[in-house]
Scaffold this active site. Structure first.
Site, PDB file in Angstrom:
ATOM      1  N   GLU A  66      44.840  43.701  34.582  1.00 29.09           N
ATOM      2  CA  GLU A  66      43.720  42.769  34.723  1.00 29.09           C
ATOM      3  C   GLU A  66      43.838  41.642  33.682  1.00 29.09           C
ATOM      4  OE1 GLU A  66      39.891  44.751  35.157  1.00 29.09           O
ATOM      5  OE2 GLU A  66      40.564  45.687  37.002  1.00 29.09           O
ATOM      6  N   GLU A  78      44.172  49.987  41.553  1.00 29.18           N
ATOM      7  CA  GLU A  78      42.827  50.480  41.219  1.00 29.18           C
ATOM      8  C   GLU A  78      41.946  50.246  42.442  1.00 29.18           C
ATOM      9  OE1 GLU A  78      40.961  49.445  37.486  1.00 29.18           O
ATOM     10  OE2 GLU A  78      42.907  49.452  36.454  1.00 29.18           O
TER      11      GLU A  78
END
Ligand code: AHR
Length: 519
Positions: free
Chosen positions: A198, A323
């Site tokens: 991220e 994810e």
């Protein structure tokens, strides 16, 4: 028809069906022969273990005094349960934690390892007792591929490069001598490496343009050691952020990336601020909104896949949804930083639906990781001291393991609607595959909580005599397993499928996931 055209046709039939509705009718489904070379990668069934809440500490790695079967401090009842669902890869150490983690603090004699604060997740004191060797021993016990996330946000290129050398080289360098001193003479041969996590957010709040430059620098020093060619993985987009994917695909040479990731969570309310929604005790409104939000995965994956196709026509780069899962409010009274939530039949339907979407995009989606394996978010296992339970989501992974590395079989059908209030979604989703022995597996999900769906299925070129099945359902949409009642939501054999002539007739119960096997 090419695979992508078929998918587009499939998506169109789904949306047409969603707008016209077909409740009460028999759904006509066709299982097609497909491309014999196109497989559903087993890595779609991957899991994720972050230093977060009680995933590692209290989940996989427990106190010496805890009275459960253990190998060292690794909890073996958890390992045995995960082995049964065949975990193909396990992602570690994060997540946001990865970009604060300094691997060298987690090797060597445990008592001498420095401690750190886990600033992302509850400000707990991380004692580094579970480090690289312990994780790789866990992977060894699970028989799974380790998938490491290197620290780009607060680490250095040298730090990552040293980690790779420590794990994968066999020359007498200081890193290798240290690994040998720490008890592992042979290289570990870790090939899956995420370069950051991220990076648009907790991994450094970078722009896509800046990150791609940083990525290329890190990737340049991510060396292949003999026998271990690396799978270098780009930290990808947040949800439907097309610009991030476009920039990565445009700026990073294809030979510097094996995969590109995507994170897409399902929030019952759809909102990151305020309540995300309940894990249990919800009504049909949040049941519906959760499923509607989960179905966005189809559009999000299609969007990123289309961008990737522009730059990589041969589909060399894997899209890894590393994810995904349902993210609700935490259980009342638990640490908000630990992300501990219960897991209901609804979450199992989300899992079945999402895995069907990934299977149907297996030409591009070649990996995914449910967040997270134990005690965090949409966990497959929950533990409480010496007790553990298997969640409804676990049972879906149990059912779907037959798709791992099987040949993909495209399906065509029009789904009836499931309507709630003024909205509707397709009630039915499905995927199919043929395994190495020729058995065909069809996974069917009926999202409608009230209606049975009737299906009549034709199978092109499949010679089959018998059909058997297993089903996951329960009396209520929000049923879940507790430590006192661990079998409220459990698998049962399924008698609702019959051979009628050449066709397969199925009565799919409301709110259920069914796996059929045709031989
Ligand atoms: O899975 C929990 C967190 O969600 C991860 O640490 C992060 O990558 C994501 O935002």
């Amino acid at each position: 028809m090419t695979f992508s055209k078929r998918l587009a046709a499939f998506a169109t039939t789904l949306s047409l069906a969603a707008s016209t509705g077909a409740a009460g009718q028999t759904v006509q489904m066709a299982v097609q022969a497909g491309d014999p070379k196109l497989q559903i990668s087993k890595h779609i069934y991957g899991h994720f273990a972050e230093h977060l809440g009680r995933c590692i500490y209290g989940g996989f790695w427990v106190d010496e005094k805890l009275s459960v079967p253990k190998q060292g401090r690794i909890r073996m009842d958890v390992v045995e349960a995960l082995k049964k669902i065949k975990v193909p890869n396990l992602r570690w150490p994060g997540g946001c934690f990865a970009d604060t983690y300094h691997w060298h603090d987690g090797v060597g004699p445990t008592a001498q390892r420095p401690k750190m604060l886990n600033l992302w997740w509850g400000n707990t004191l991380e004692d580094n007792s579970f480090g690289t060797h312990e994780f790789l021993e866990l992977c060894n016990l699970l028989g799974t591929e380790p998938y490491l996330a290197a620290n780009v946000g607060s680490g250095t290129v040298q730090e990552m490069s040293n980690w790779m050398e420590y794990l994968n080289s066999n020359e007498d360098t200081p890193m290798v001598l240290e690994r040998r001193k720490n008890g592992h003479p042979d290289p570990y041969k870790v090939s899956w490496w995420g370069i950051g996590n991220e990076s648009w957010g907790c991994g450094g709040n970078m722009t896509a343009e800046y990150y791609t430059d940083v990525y290329k620098r890190y990737a340049t020093f991510a060396h292949n050691y003999p026998g271990t060619p690396l799978k270098r993985i780009v930290s990808g987009a947040n949800g439907d952020d097309a610009h991030w994917t476009e920039t990565c695909m445009k700026n990073i040479p294809l030979n510097q990336m094996w995969g590109l990731t995507l994170h897409q969570y399902t929030l019952p309310t759809g909102s990151w601020s305020g309540s995300k929604g309940k894990a249990t005790g919800f009504g049909e409104d949040q049941y519906f909104s959760t499923l509607r939000n989960c179905l966005k995965m189809e559009a999000v994956v299609s969007k990123h896949a289309a961008i990737m196709d522009k730059y990589d026509k041969d589909k060399k780069v894997a899209l890894l949804v590393d994810e995904w899962g349902v993210w609700t409010d935490v259980e009342p009274g638990t640490n908000p930083g630990f992300l501990y939530q219960q897991n209901s039949l609804r979450d199992a339907l989300v899992a079945g639906t999402t895995l069907n979407i990934f299977n149907n995009h297996c030409d591009r989606v070649r990996g995914a990781n449910l967040a997270q394996a134990v005690n965090v978010l949409q966990a497959v296992i929950l533990t409480d001291k010496d007790r553990m339970l298997l969640t409804p989501t676990y049972h879906v992974f149990d059912l779907y393991q037959v798709h791992q590395d099987a040949q993909y079989l495209p399906l065509q059908f029009s789904s009836p609607d499931y309507a709630f209030g003024n909205e509707k979604i397709p009630a039915l989703n499905a995927s199919a595959s043929k395994d190495a022995k020729g058995a065909v597996h069809i996974s069917l999900v009926n999202l409608d909580p009230n209606k049975t769906l009737k299906l009549e299925t034709a199978l092109a070129g499949v010679n089959w005599k018998t059909v058997t099945g297993r089903v996951l359902t329960s009396a209520n949409i929000n049923d879940y397993n507790t430590f006192d009642k661990p079998n409220t939501v459990k698998l049962a054999s399924f008698a609702g499928a019959k051979k009628r002539g050449d066709k397969l007739a199925v009565e799919l119960p409301p709110k259920s996931v069914v796996m059929l096997e045709l031989k």
